[in-house]
Design an enzyme around this catalytic site. Structure first.
Site, PDB file in Angstrom:
ATOM      1  CG  HIS A 147      66.992  65.048  47.278  1.00 42.79           C
ATOM      2  ND1 HIS A 147      67.617  64.153  46.435  1.00 42.79           N
ATOM      3  CD2 HIS A 147      66.847  64.423  48.455  1.00 42.79           C
ATOM      4  CE1 HIS A 147      67.846  63.025  47.095  1.00 42.79           C
ATOM      5  NE2 HIS A 147      67.392  63.173  48.319  1.00 42.79           N
TER       6      HIS A 147
ATOM      7  CB  CYS B 243      60.494  68.775  42.632  1.00 43.93           C
ATOM      8  SG  CYS B 243      59.887  69.706  44.061  1.00 43.93           S
TER       9      CYS B 243
ATOM     10  CB  VAL C 251      68.651  62.879  42.769  1.00 43.51           C
ATOM     11  CG1 VAL C 251      69.315  61.761  43.559  1.00 43.51           C
ATOM     12  CG2 VAL C 251      67.238  63.157  43.258  1.00 43.51           C
ATOM     13  CE  LYS C 252      64.113  65.721  42.921  1.00 43.84           C
ATOM     14  NZ  LYS C 252      63.242  66.090  44.014  1.00 43.84           N
ATOM     15  CG  HIS C 253      67.814  70.041  37.152  1.00 46.29           C
ATOM     16  ND1 HIS C 253      66.605  69.555  37.590  1.00 46.29           N
ATOM     17  CD2 HIS C 253      67.952  69.652  35.868  1.00 46.29           C
ATOM     18  CE1 HIS C 253      66.046  68.899  36.594  1.00 46.29           C
ATOM     19  NE2 HIS C 253      66.831  68.944  35.543  1.00 46.29           N
TER      20      HIS C 253
END
Ligand SMILES: *Cc1c(COP(=O)(O)O)cnc(C)c1O
Length: 401
Positions: free
Chosen positions: A198, A174, A200-202
């Site tokens: 989500h 993740c 905040v992810k890449h």
């Protein structure tokens, strides 16, 4: 020359903050192309379980070098799907790291199996393969390493252990979409690899996740599980004019919508540029912060190409007059949205109550936690944002030195 930052009055003591607006630790980037991709789906016949799901899954397999990709409604649902596809059930154990978000361990419990933690190594804070080896029993069925902060776990020794003992490896990647390990893409290395979308992810789909695997049977189990345990899909049935279906196992509604998949497909095109921006920011932090005495920067091992989901620093307690609580509050007062990743999972009240942990079972993770601070790290940060983070870090740590 500018006055040394450490001589300026801290914002927490009434001084002027390094920046006027709050800089979060992570944030999504959505552009006009992303918006148009979503609008087109909203105007089409399929807003869920339509053509965009397959298109996103296929684009994803190409990007991470895996044969199959199965989209889920969140990274947590994807972890649950992987735990199911691995065959985890009551009586089984799965070994994972305490230095992660609680969802990694929770997915083992969702299947009625028992999470067993193994400590991390002090350098990367990834799970320690030697400690994993010492915790394998007849009941162990899976190992779930996490690529902490985006730095791939020690995957080869973990896979060797799994092969010897006939265990399944579910890599919680993740943090690590786009990371590399010994020249290979994360996503095509372990039995299953789990990603999160989500914000905040890449890349993001709002909420969303993916499991990749080279194993066709596991992919089929994952598809069954995300759709109530029903074989085949509604779109195929509609296309063939059929109504009959069979529910063959207990599954869930863990489907990702076409709306989310269209956003994901559009976002995926920007993954490379997101990754290079994150790597630029990491290089900038590394260069600027390496000379602050007592600060411990993230380790990068030679076999790893990290994806930099997080930039977690630690510090040597004896070099500063303040502890993490004060340093954290001082950085927040400078409007730098620092965070802490992670509270070791076994120390959460639920885990303490259920399993009787006292919080000193995993000394390396516990010691690291005491001084961990995540600096802001996301691909939408400007050079000025990164400068602000560096200035505030120098100011606050300089003040307490
Ligand atoms: C984000 C994350 C998850 C959960 O993903 P969601 O999409 O938020 O459900 C699981 N494990 C790790 C390590 C994560 O960072």
């Amino acid at each position: 020359m500018a006055r040394a930052r450490s001589e300026e009055k801290l914002a927490i003591e009434g001084g002027r903050p390094v920046r006027r607006t709050f800089l979060p630790y992570g944030h999504q980037s959505i552009d006009e192309e992303d918006i148009q991709a979503v609008v087109r789906v909203l105007q089409s016949d399929w807003i869920t379980t339509g053509p965009k799901v397959v298109e996103f899954e296929e684009a994803f397999t190409g990007r991470v070098d895996a044969k199959h990709a199965v989209a889920f409604s969140s990274g947590t649902a994807a972890l649950h799907g992987a735990a199911y596809a691995a065959g985890l059930q009551p009586g089984d154990e799965a070994i994972t790291t305490p230095m992660t978000f609680c969802a990694t361990a929770n997915c083992i419990l969702y299947q009625g199996a028992t999470p067993v933690f193994a400590d991390v190594t002090a350098d990367t804070l990834n799970i320690n393969p030697e400690d994993v080896a010492s915790r394998i029993t007849e009941k162990t069925k899976a190992i779930i390493p996490v690529d902490y902060a985006g730095h791939p776990a020690d995957l080869d020794p973990i896979r060797e252990l799994a092969e010897e003992r006939n265990l399944i490896v579910i890599e919680d990647a993740c943090h690590a979409l786009g990371a590399g390990y010994k020249g290979k893409q994360v996503g095509g290395i372990c039995d299953m690899t789990v990603f999160s979308f989500h914000p905040v992810k890449h890349i993001t789909t709002g909420e969303g996740g993916m499991v990749t695997t080279d194993d066709a049977d596991m992919a089929a189990r994952l598809r069954l599980f995300r759709n109530h345990g029903i074989e085949g899909d509604a779109r195929q049935r509609q296309a063939k004019g059929q109504w009959y279906y069979e529910m063959v196992d207990l599954g869930y509604n863990y489907r990702l919508t076409d709306i989310g998949c269209a956003l994901g497909q559009s976002q995926l095109k920007k993954l490379d540029q997101n990754l290079s921006r994150r790597r630029e920011i990491a290089a900038c932090y590394n260069a600027a912060l390496k000379d602050i005495h007592g600060i411990i920067l993230p380790t990068v091992k030679k076999e790893a190409l990290p994806a930099w989901h997080l930039y977690p620093i630690r510090f040597d307690q004896s070099s500063f007059r303040a502890g993490r609580t004060e340093i954290f509050a001082a950085l927040r007062a400078e409007n730098i949205g620092v965070n802490v990743h992670y509270i070791p999972v076994h120390t959460h009240p639920f885990y303490q109550k259920r399993f009787g942990y006292h919080g000193n079972e995993y000394p390396v993770a516990q010691a690291a936690y005491e001084t961990l601070i995540s600096l802001p790290m996301f691909h939408g940060m400007t050079d000025q944002d990164a400068e602000n983070v560096i200035d505030a870090t120098e100011k606050v740590f300089g003040h307490y030195a």
